[in-house]
Design a protein around this motif. Structure first.
Motif: not given
Ligand code: ADP
Ligand code: MG
Ligand code: MG
Length: 345
Positions: A127-129, A172-174, A217-219, A292-294
């Motif tokens: 649960d992301k929240i 933004c991401f929904v 970058r995705e780490i 992570f995000f770097y």
């Molecule tokens: P899931 O649990 O479905 O993997 P994530 O929250 O990891 O969901 O989001 C999936 C992908 O969406 C991430 O790996 C990234 O590429 C992109 N993403 C999600 N949130 C962000 C954000 N706040 N900023 C940039 N990219 C994002």
């Protein structure tokens, strides 16, 4: 006396096929060890459990798609009789009804040890929240976000739209709060897209989260252990798509795993320390992959999420990270089973 290991795979989520691929890899590792008597249990897409004989056939199929599940006749859900003889369970199920504590609760009630996280860590990790509010509590840096329910959105979409715009900006991401594999996630660049994305996300879950988009970058880092969890070396995911969406995750060749990630040593140390902290914050056990995000321009490490039952195919990030950290795939399976037994004793 051999240890009867119940390998649970398939399941009702969108990650059914990934689960089968993971289970094949684990089954082949476990069957090389004379310590184990492997008993597979395949959960069909309709949620029904198959006995070990039928499940073995699914593991031996070469095609990705298993034969169609039971026809229209109504069969009541039941545990195959062989489930009563299992000594330790190894669930390899991803997403809702597998990674979210539901199956863990069932195994708990069966009073048998099981690999991986318990009910609490699994439910919170899915649960992301809740996950993000605990991360905030633990002082783990993350992106800005707004959490809201379907009901709240439907009451006053205009004011929520305005609020999200001023709080987070674009892109933004929904996201649906309870899901994985990028299902239901949209990247949006204006108000019209935001409204469409929210309408889509509330179709998957009654609670959603909107996050500030970062260019980063995705780490990823793997964690293994119970009371004294260890962090692996750190990996990176690269791809050419707009973000790491479903298609990029599951189409061969669309994403690349880079192990080890080429990062300054202080960034690697921060990622490892944050991974262990996130794991402990959720009261994790067994395993988790922490993502992570770097943000290179500011040298900032932001935690994105924890996955309490990460992909476990021979090519998946979790086992690969341990392989490069000195624990081959089969040894990793052994360790996870030992950790399950240790936790229950
Ligand atoms: P899931 O649990 O479905 O993997 P994530 O929250 O990891 O969901 O989001 C999936 C992908 O969406 C991430 O790996 C990234 O590429 C992109 N993403 C999600 N949130 C962000 C954000 N706040 N900023 C940039 N990219 C994002
Ligand atoms: Mg996830
Ligand atoms: Mg993710």
């Amino acid at each position: 006396e051999k240890l009867r290991v119940g390998l649970l795979f398939g399941g009702q989520s969108g990650e059914h096929e990934v689960s089968i691929t993971s289970a094949k890899a684990i089954a082949s590792a476990l069957s090389q060890n004379s310590r184990y008597d492997l008993q597979p249990f395949y959960i069909q897409k309709d949620g029904l459990w198959c006995n070990p004989t039928k499940s073995q056939a699914v593991l031996q199929q070469t095609q990705a798609e298993p034969s169609a599940s039971s026809n229209s006749q109504v069969i009541q859900w039941q545990l195959p009789i062989e489930a009563n003889q299992i000594d330790v369970w190894f669930p390899v199920l991803h997403g809702p009804n597998g990674e979210d504590g539901t199956v863990q609760g069932l195994l708990q009630l069966m009073q048998k040890p099981y690999v991986g996280n318990g009910v609490l860590a699994s439910a919170v990790g899915m649960d992301k929240i809740l996950m993000k509010s605990l991360f905030a509590q633990a002082g783990l840096a993350q992106v800005k976000y707004v959490a809201l329910s379907r009901w709240q959105w439907q009451q006053e979409p205009e004011s929520w739209g305005e609020y999200i715009e001023t709080e987070l900006g674009y892109p933004c991401f929904v996201k649906p709060s309870n899901l994985g594999s990028s299902v239901g996630i949209s990247k949006v660049r204006d108000l019209a897209q935001l409204e469409v994305a929210i309408a889509s996300a509330i179709g998957y879950d009654s609670r959603i989260i909107v996050e500030q988009g970062v260019t980063a970058r995705e780490i990823e880092c793997a964690v293994l252990g119970n009371d004294q969890p260890q962090a692996s070396i750190v990996g990176e995911i690269t791809y050419k798509s707009d973000f790491y969406d479903y298609e990029t995750k599951y189409t061969a060749g669309m994403a690349e795993l880079i192990i080890p990630a080429n990062l300054p040593s202080e960034v690697i140390e921060a990622v490892q320390a944050m991974s262990v902290k996130a794991f402990q914050t959720l009261a994790g056990s067994g395993l988790a992959r922490v993502d992570f995000f770097y943000v290179e321009s500011t040298a900032t490490v932001l935690i994105n999420e924890i996955n309490t039952l990460p992909g476990f195919t021979a090519l998946s990030m979790y086992p690969k990270l341990w392989e490069y950290s000195g624990i081959p795939f089969a040894d990793l399976c052994d360790r996870l089973i030992d950790l399950a037994l240790e936790k229950s004793s």
